[in-house]
Design a protein around this motif. Sequence first.
Motif, PDB file in Angstrom:
ATOM      1  N   GLY B   9      21.928 -26.014  40.876  1.00  0.00           N
ATOM      2  CA  GLY B   9      20.785 -25.832  39.990  1.00  0.00           C
ATOM      3  C   GLY B   9      20.732 -24.395  39.529  1.00  0.00           C
ATOM      4  O   GLY B   9      21.169 -23.491  40.237  1.00  0.00           O
ATOM      5  N   LYS B  10      20.229 -24.191  38.317  1.00  0.00           N
ATOM      6  CA  LYS B  10      20.103 -22.820  37.826  1.00  0.00           C
ATOM      7  C   LYS B  10      18.840 -22.694  36.997  1.00  0.00           C
ATOM      8  O   LYS B  10      18.564 -23.529  36.127  1.00  0.00           O
ATOM      9  CB  LYS B  10      21.323 -22.445  36.968  1.00  0.00           C
ATOM     10  N   ARG B  11      18.074 -21.668  37.292  1.00  0.00           N
ATOM     11  CA  ARG B  11      16.919 -21.354  36.445  1.00  0.00           C
ATOM     12  C   ARG B  11      16.904 -19.854  36.160  1.00  0.00           C
ATOM     13  O   ARG B  11      17.307 -19.047  36.980  1.00  0.00           O
ATOM     14  CB  ARG B  11      15.611 -21.798  37.097  1.00  0.00           C
ATOM     15  N   PHE B  12      16.484 -19.519  34.933  1.00  0.00           N
ATOM     16  CA  PHE B  12      16.253 -18.126  34.563  1.00  0.00           C
ATOM     17  C   PHE B  12      14.748 -17.968  34.406  1.00  0.00           C
ATOM     18  O   PHE B  12      14.174 -18.538  33.474  1.00  0.00           O
ATOM     19  CB  PHE B  12      16.961 -17.767  33.255  1.00  0.00           C
ATOM     20  N   ASP B  13      14.096 -17.260  35.318  1.00  0.00           N
ATOM     21  CA  ASP B  13      12.632 -17.157  35.355  1.00  0.00           C
ATOM     22  C   ASP B  13      12.034 -18.563  35.375  1.00  0.00           C
ATOM     23  O   ASP B  13      12.306 -19.319  36.283  1.00  0.00           O
ATOM     24  CB  ASP B  13      12.103 -16.311  34.189  1.00  0.00           C
ATOM     25  N   ASP B  14      11.262 -18.936  34.331  1.00  0.00           N
ATOM     26  CA  ASP B  14      10.627 -20.257  34.349  1.00  0.00           C
ATOM     27  C   ASP B  14      11.501 -21.334  33.711  1.00  0.00           C
ATOM     28  O   ASP B  14      11.157 -22.518  33.749  1.00  0.00           O
ATOM     29  CB  ASP B  14       9.283 -20.200  33.582  1.00  0.00           C
ATOM     30  N   ARG B  15      12.598 -20.907  33.093  1.00  0.00           N
ATOM     31  CA  ARG B  15      13.395 -21.877  32.334  1.00  0.00           C
ATOM     32  C   ARG B  15      14.470 -22.508  33.227  1.00  0.00           C
ATOM     33  O   ARG B  15      15.346 -21.814  33.729  1.00  0.00           O
ATOM     34  CB  ARG B  15      14.039 -21.157  31.145  1.00  0.00           C
ATOM     35  N   VAL B  16      14.363 -23.825  33.386  1.00  0.00           N
ATOM     36  CA  VAL B  16      15.369 -24.536  34.183  1.00  0.00           C
ATOM     37  C   VAL B  16      16.538 -24.901  33.267  1.00  0.00           C
ATOM     38  O   VAL B  16      16.343 -25.540  32.231  1.00  0.00           O
ATOM     39  CB  VAL B  16      14.758 -25.816  34.806  1.00  0.00           C
ATOM     40  N   ILE B  17      17.737 -24.465  33.631  1.00  0.00           N
ATOM     41  CA  ILE B  17      18.922 -24.761  32.810  1.00  0.00           C
ATOM     42  C   ILE B  17      19.473 -26.128  33.214  1.00  0.00           C
ATOM     43  O   ILE B  17      19.726 -26.982  32.375  1.00  0.00           O
ATOM     44  CB  ILE B  17      20.015 -23.679  32.987  1.00  0.00           C
ATOM     45  N   PHE B  18      19.704 -26.339  34.502  1.00  0.00           N
ATOM     46  CA  PHE B  18      20.033 -27.669  35.019  1.00  0.00           C
ATOM     47  C   PHE B  18      19.568 -27.752  36.465  1.00  0.00           C
ATOM     48  O   PHE B  18      19.327 -26.726  37.113  1.00  0.00           O
ATOM     49  CB  PHE B  18      21.527 -28.008  34.887  1.00  0.00           C
ATOM     50  N   ARG B  19      19.418 -29.009  36.956  1.00  0.00           N
ATOM     51  CA  ARG B  19      18.790 -29.169  38.270  1.00  0.00           C
ATOM     52  C   ARG B  19      19.764 -29.532  39.388  1.00  0.00           C
ATOM     53  O   ARG B  19      19.778 -28.915  40.433  1.00  0.00           O
ATOM     54  CB  ARG B  19      17.705 -30.253  38.200  1.00  0.00           C
ATOM     55  N   LYS B  20      20.588 -30.540  39.188  1.00  0.00           N
ATOM     56  CA  LYS B  20      21.362 -31.050  40.313  1.00  0.00           C
ATOM     57  C   LYS B  20      22.714 -31.556  39.800  1.00  0.00           C
ATOM     58  O   LYS B  20      22.852 -32.734  39.479  1.00  0.00           O
ATOM     59  CB  LYS B  20      20.590 -32.203  40.954  1.00  0.00           C
ATOM     60  N   LEU B  21      23.678 -30.661  39.746  1.00  0.00           N
ATOM     61  CA  LEU B  21      24.988 -31.056  39.223  1.00  0.00           C
ATOM     62  C   LEU B  21      26.014 -31.039  40.348  1.00  0.00           C
ATOM     63  O   LEU B  21      26.072 -30.106  41.141  1.00  0.00           O
ATOM     64  CB  LEU B  21      25.441 -30.084  38.140  1.00  0.00           C
ATOM     65  N   SER B  22      26.817 -32.083  40.382  1.00  0.00           N
ATOM     66  CA  SER B  22      27.883 -32.146  41.384  1.00  0.00           C
ATOM     67  C   SER B  22      29.184 -32.563  40.708  1.00  0.00           C
ATOM     68  O   SER B  22      29.165 -33.255  39.679  1.00  0.00           O
ATOM     69  CB  SER B  22      27.554 -33.163  42.482  1.00  0.00           C
ATOM     70  N   GLY B  23      30.295 -32.149  41.272  1.00  0.00           N
ATOM     71  CA  GLY B  23      31.583 -32.547  40.722  1.00  0.00           C
ATOM     72  C   GLY B  23      32.704 -31.882  41.485  1.00  0.00           C
ATOM     73  O   GLY B  23      32.469 -31.053  42.368  1.00  0.00           O
ATOM     74  N   SER B  24      33.920 -32.234  41.128  1.00  0.00           N
ATOM     75  CA  SER B  24      35.069 -31.586  41.756  1.00  0.00           C
ATOM     76  C   SER B  24      36.282 -31.727  40.851  1.00  0.00           C
ATOM     77  O   SER B  24      36.313 -32.589  39.964  1.00  0.00           O
ATOM     78  CB  SER B  24      35.354 -32.211  43.128  1.00  0.00           C
ATOM     79  N   VAL B  25      37.251 -30.850  41.065  1.00  0.00           N
ATOM     80  CA  VAL B  25      38.504 -30.942  40.315  1.00  0.00           C
ATOM     81  C   VAL B  25      39.635 -30.496  41.245  1.00  0.00           C
ATOM     82  O   VAL B  25      39.484 -29.543  42.007  1.00  0.00           O
ATOM     83  CB  VAL B  25      38.437 -30.099  39.011  1.00  0.00           C
ATOM     84  N   GLY B  26      40.706 -31.242  41.208  1.00  0.00           N
ATOM     85  CA  GLY B  26      41.845 -30.936  42.084  1.00  0.00           C
ATOM     86  C   GLY B  26      43.118 -30.789  41.280  1.00  0.00           C
ATOM     87  O   GLY B  26      43.096 -30.856  40.035  1.00  0.00           O
ATOM     88  N   PRO B  27      44.241 -30.602  41.952  1.00  0.00           N
ATOM     89  CA  PRO B  27      45.525 -30.392  41.269  1.00  0.00           C
ATOM     90  C   PRO B  27      45.854 -31.524  40.290  1.00  0.00           C
ATOM     91  O   PRO B  27      45.747 -32.703  40.633  1.00  0.00           O
ATOM     92  CB  PRO B  27      46.531 -30.359  42.416  1.00  0.00           C
ATOM     93  N   GLY B  28      46.217 -31.162  39.072  1.00  0.00           N
ATOM     94  CA  GLY B  28      46.602 -32.146  38.056  1.00  0.00           C
ATOM     95  C   GLY B  28      45.420 -32.804  37.371  1.00  0.00           C
ATOM     96  O   GLY B  28      45.609 -33.646  36.490  1.00  0.00           O
ATOM     97  N   GLU B  29      44.205 -32.431  37.739  1.00  0.00           N
ATOM     98  CA  GLU B  29      43.015 -33.071  37.137  1.00  0.00           C
ATOM     99  C   GLU B  29      42.377 -32.147  36.093  1.00  0.00           C
ATOM    100  O   GLU B  29      42.484 -30.925  36.184  1.00  0.00           O
ATOM    101  CB  GLU B  29      41.975 -33.389  38.225  1.00  0.00           C
ATOM    102  N   ILE B  30      41.711 -32.787  35.145  1.00  0.00           N
ATOM    103  CA  ILE B  30      40.976 -32.020  34.125  1.00  0.00           C
ATOM    104  C   ILE B  30      39.525 -32.486  34.155  1.00  0.00           C
ATOM    105  O   ILE B  30      39.229 -33.647  33.830  1.00  0.00           O
ATOM    106  CB  ILE B  30      41.574 -32.235  32.714  1.00  0.00           C
ATOM    107  N   LEU B  31      38.643 -31.595  34.586  1.00  0.00           N
ATOM    108  CA  LEU B  31      37.221 -31.924  34.631  1.00  0.00           C
ATOM    109  C   LEU B  31      36.578 -31.422  33.340  1.00  0.00           C
ATOM    110  O   LEU B  31      36.599 -30.228  33.047  1.00  0.00           O
ATOM    111  CB  LEU B  31      36.555 -31.236  35.833  1.00  0.00           C
ATOM    112  N   VAL B  32      36.009 -32.353  32.573  1.00  0.00           N
ATOM    113  CA  VAL B  32      35.390 -31.972  31.299  1.00  0.00           C
ATOM    114  C   VAL B  32      33.879 -31.829  31.482  1.00  0.00           C
ATOM    115  O   VAL B  32      33.223 -32.717  32.026  1.00  0.00           O
ATOM    116  CB  VAL B  32      35.706 -33.023  30.209  1.00  0.00           C
TER     117      VAL B  32
END
Lengths: 238, 205
Positions: B9-32
């Motif tokens: 999650g990321k917020r700048f002061d009162d502005r929430v940019i995103f709340r709950k992001l999850s993911g992963s990337v490994g060898p040979g993979e492309i995470l978009v």
Amino acid sequence: MTDGNWNGGQIMSSLMAEALAVVAKDLRTEFRTRVSLNALGLFALTTLAAVSYTVGPYRIAEEDKAYLLSALLWIVILFASLAGMDRVFVKEEESHTAGLLRLSARPHAVWLGKLIFNLGLLAVLMLILVPLYVLLMGLPLKLGVGALVALLAAGGFALGVVSTIVAAIISRAISRGALFAVLSLPLLLPLLIFAIQGCSAVSSGDPEKLAESLRALISFGGIMLIVSGALFPVIWQD
Amino acid sequence: MRLEFKDLGKRFDDRVIFRKLSGSVGPGEILVLSGPNGSGKSTLVLMLCGLLRPTRGEIRYLSDKDEIPRNAWRHELGIVAPAMRLYEELTGMENLRFFARIRDLRLSDEELARRLREVGLDPGRKTILRGYSTGMQQRLKIAQAALHDPPLLFLDEPGSNLDPAGQDWLEGWVQELSKRGKSIVLATNDRRELEWGTDHVVLDG
């Protein structure tokens, strides 16, 4: 690739090589833009001309010469150097090159490189400014030129160390101009007092007082060097 | 090398940019990473490469054996991003030489020239970067990102400012890296680039 596999000597020599790469890059960009050199040179020559025109060597009583001319010299050096040296990190942030530098270089290599660049800038400034000042203002050097060079080296080193770390702090802040003044004042005040005392000792011929000032300047510079080295990675990366 | 992030999650002061992001990337993979303008794609990229701290959640770089400490992440990654520029007062060759030296890479000028030719730039060009077109600057950024052959690459809008031939070259380059086992994080809204992904994280703003 990790630092943990290396011995101390290899780390130091690679750190120095990386720092020198930063110096070379800064010198090259400086010679192509001349932002700091112009600011520094313009300020130095303008203040020197103003001081020598309005005060000159003959309007000060002989007994006051040592203190007053020493104080004026260090004020001119201080303000001229600050005009150029505070840009060293700000320009990386403003030109959006700081991000790649952070991800590519070790923090200590960046700090060391910027410090060496600032010390070089200060040496050039002193090399041009001080002989002109001594000639135009008639600053007596009763302990000789060598004593003055030693004092300028010790004072310049401490000034360079303080200016570099303050420049790093302000580059991460929004109200940069005001912050530079507020942060610099308590750090530069003792340095300036020791440097002026030492310079007046050179001028009036007091070797004990000079030795005392040199010890104070070297200690102050050394302490600031250690504190800066410990503090810089936190300032630079967070 | 594997990158994992969980509940970011990321917020700048009162502005929430995103709340709950999850993911992963490994060898040979492309995470978009995709999403509308202002949804936080570039912010997420900056966080994943260690330049911004998340307000919450965790990011882990995992090698074959164990977790890589944050202060060593820079050895593992290369990045192309609009917010990160090269030195405009230096030539393309001088830029690459500088980044090679501060990474303590012993690359000869011949090798650096080869890297420039690889991205379609003329190594003999004496113009400083300010005289380059935006497309040429983008090609140089790509060369810089790949200079130390990192196992993880962040590409934030890599095709922007590239001409059609450049975009074709970019596609081939990304596919080649993927085949060589590189982990790639690609932030984009370009329809063509979206199709390269083996996994997707959509930021909804």
